[in-house]
Design a protein around this motif. Structure first.
Motif, mmCIF file in Angstrom:
data_model
loop_
_atom_site.group_PDB
_atom_site.id
_atom_site.type_symbol
_atom_site.label_atom_id
_atom_site.label_comp_id
_atom_site.label_asym_id
_atom_site.label_seq_id
_atom_site.Cartn_x
_atom_site.Cartn_y
_atom_site.Cartn_z
ATOM 1 N N TYR A 55 -9.921 -1.183 -7.535
ATOM 2 C CA TYR A 55 -8.706 -1.328 -6.723
ATOM 3 C C TYR A 55 -7.706 -2.172 -7.509
ATOM 4 C CZ TYR A 55 -11.939 0.423 -3.232
ATOM 5 O OH TYR A 55 -12.853 1.196 -2.562
ATOM 6 N N LYS A 103 -10.638 -0.954 4.723
ATOM 7 C CA LYS A 103 -9.709 -1.929 5.289
ATOM 8 C C LYS A 103 -9.902 -3.297 4.643
ATOM 9 C CE LYS A 103 -8.993 0.143 9.838
ATOM 10 N NZ LYS A 103 -9.135 -0.047 11.309
ATOM 11 N N MET A 130 0.842 -1.188 0.000
ATOM 12 C CA MET A 130 0.000 0.000 0.000
ATOM 13 C C MET A 130 0.881 1.243 0.000
ATOM 14 S SD MET A 130 -2.795 1.271 2.843
ATOM 15 C CE MET A 130 -3.473 -0.367 2.988
ATOM 16 N N VAL A 161 -6.310 -4.567 -1.362
ATOM 17 C CA VAL A 161 -7.351 -4.506 -0.337
ATOM 18 C C VAL A 161 -7.854 -5.930 -0.091
ATOM 19 C CG1 VAL A 161 -9.626 -3.615 0.281
ATOM 20 C CG2 VAL A 161 -8.054 -2.192 -1.050
ATOM 21 N N ARG A 164 -10.739 4.815 1.835
ATOM 22 C CA ARG A 164 -10.111 3.547 1.483
ATOM 23 C C ARG A 164 -10.545 2.469 2.475
ATOM 24 N NH1 ARG A 164 -6.112 1.371 -1.562
ATOM 25 N NH2 ARG A 164 -5.117 -0.484 -0.709
ATOM 26 N N THR A 192 -6.949 5.535 4.441
ATOM 27 C CA THR A 192 -7.699 4.534 5.187
ATOM 28 C C THR A 192 -8.332 5.206 6.400
ATOM 29 O OG1 THR A 192 -6.173 2.816 4.485
ATOM 30 C CG2 THR A 192 -7.564 2.342 6.396
#
Length: 266
Positions: A130, A47, A1, A135, A45, A9
């Motif tokens: 994504y 988790k 990431m 993710v 974003r 996030t």
């Protein structure tokens, strides 16, 4: 990431989405992939992503692999390169444990199918939203197509939204492949899409729950209801947090005659 992604996030409540997922050739469309990517860019974003796809019906409710396994290329007759697509998103074992706690109860068992990969209803849109596949994703089955029962499942999953989990119901706003023609938008697809747009705008949840009888061309737009059914998981997850009133169609229009309307709640 990346650092930027990590900074985005968030601990805030995630929205709940219903999206029209398209088929593998969506990747070649000049417009739709960009719409999905732009939508994801507006969201906090996640988790993790909890995905309910029209292409997995399994009872009792099942949890797919909690580690990265090969995709399920559940389509036929496409060019070979569509079968070479990979999406190696991390598994989500902690999310799976939370889902078990929220859903498992006497008379409502939850099963694990650890070798079941993401099907195209899950990975086709996620590749665009994504693309780094960074993710964690957990797919769960639909144990029923009954709208009321699916809304109840969504309500029970709703606490995950406060834990940074993006709940996505993945279907198609109209879906009757047998009735499609080579060009244009069929009247049944346009009529159902317009009815659905108005029902969402008017918050006519009862009409949506009875869509096959209430909507013009309802039984023609969805001769079998599996592609509309994920909407009700999304609605349940939104309703439990008071988010049904906050809704918007983020993507509309048509793709090969099918309505690609996609909705964000919360």
């Amino acid at each position: 990431m990346s650092v930027a992604a990590a900074q985005r996030t968030t601990e805030e409540r995630m929205p709940a989405l219903y999206l029209s997922h398209g088929a593998p050739p969506l990747a070649d469309d000049p417009v739709w992939p960009g719409q999905l990517a732009a939508w994801a860019a507006t969201l906090p974003r996640p988790k993790a992503v909890l995905m309910v796809s029209a292409h997995w019906e399994e009872a009792p409710l099942a949890l797919a692999a909690t580690e990265t396994v090969p995709l399920v290329h559940d389509f036929w007759g496409f060019p070979e390169h569509y079968y070479r697509v990979r999406y190696d998103a991390p598994g989500a074992p902690e999310l799976a444990a939370s889902v078990r706690k929220l859903l498992r109860a006497p008379g409502t068992p939850v099963q694990d199918i650890p070798d079941r990969g993401l099907d195209h209803g899950a990975y086709v849109p996620l590749v665009e939203m994504y693309p780094d596949a960074d993710v964690p994703v957990l797919q769960v089955s639909m144990p029923t197509l009954d709208p009321v029962r699916l809304m109840d499942i969504g309500r029970r999953l709703a606490p995950l939204r406060d834990e940074g989990v993006l709940i996505i119901g993945s279907g198609f706003f109209t879906h009757n492949l047998a009735a499609l023609r080579h060009t244009g938008v069929p009247s049944w697809s346009a009529e159902f899409d317009d009815w659905g747009r108005r029902a969402l705008a008017d918050r006519d949840w009862d009409a949506l729950l009875a869509f096959q009888d209430k909507a013009p061309a309802g039984r023609y737009a969805h001769p079998r209801t599996e592609h509309f059914a994920p909407l009700f998981v999304t609605m349940g997850a939104a309703e439990a947090n008071g988010g049904l009133g906050e809704r918007k169609s983020v993507i509309d229009g048509f793709w090969r005659g099918l309505a690609k309307r996609s909705v964000q709640f919360g």
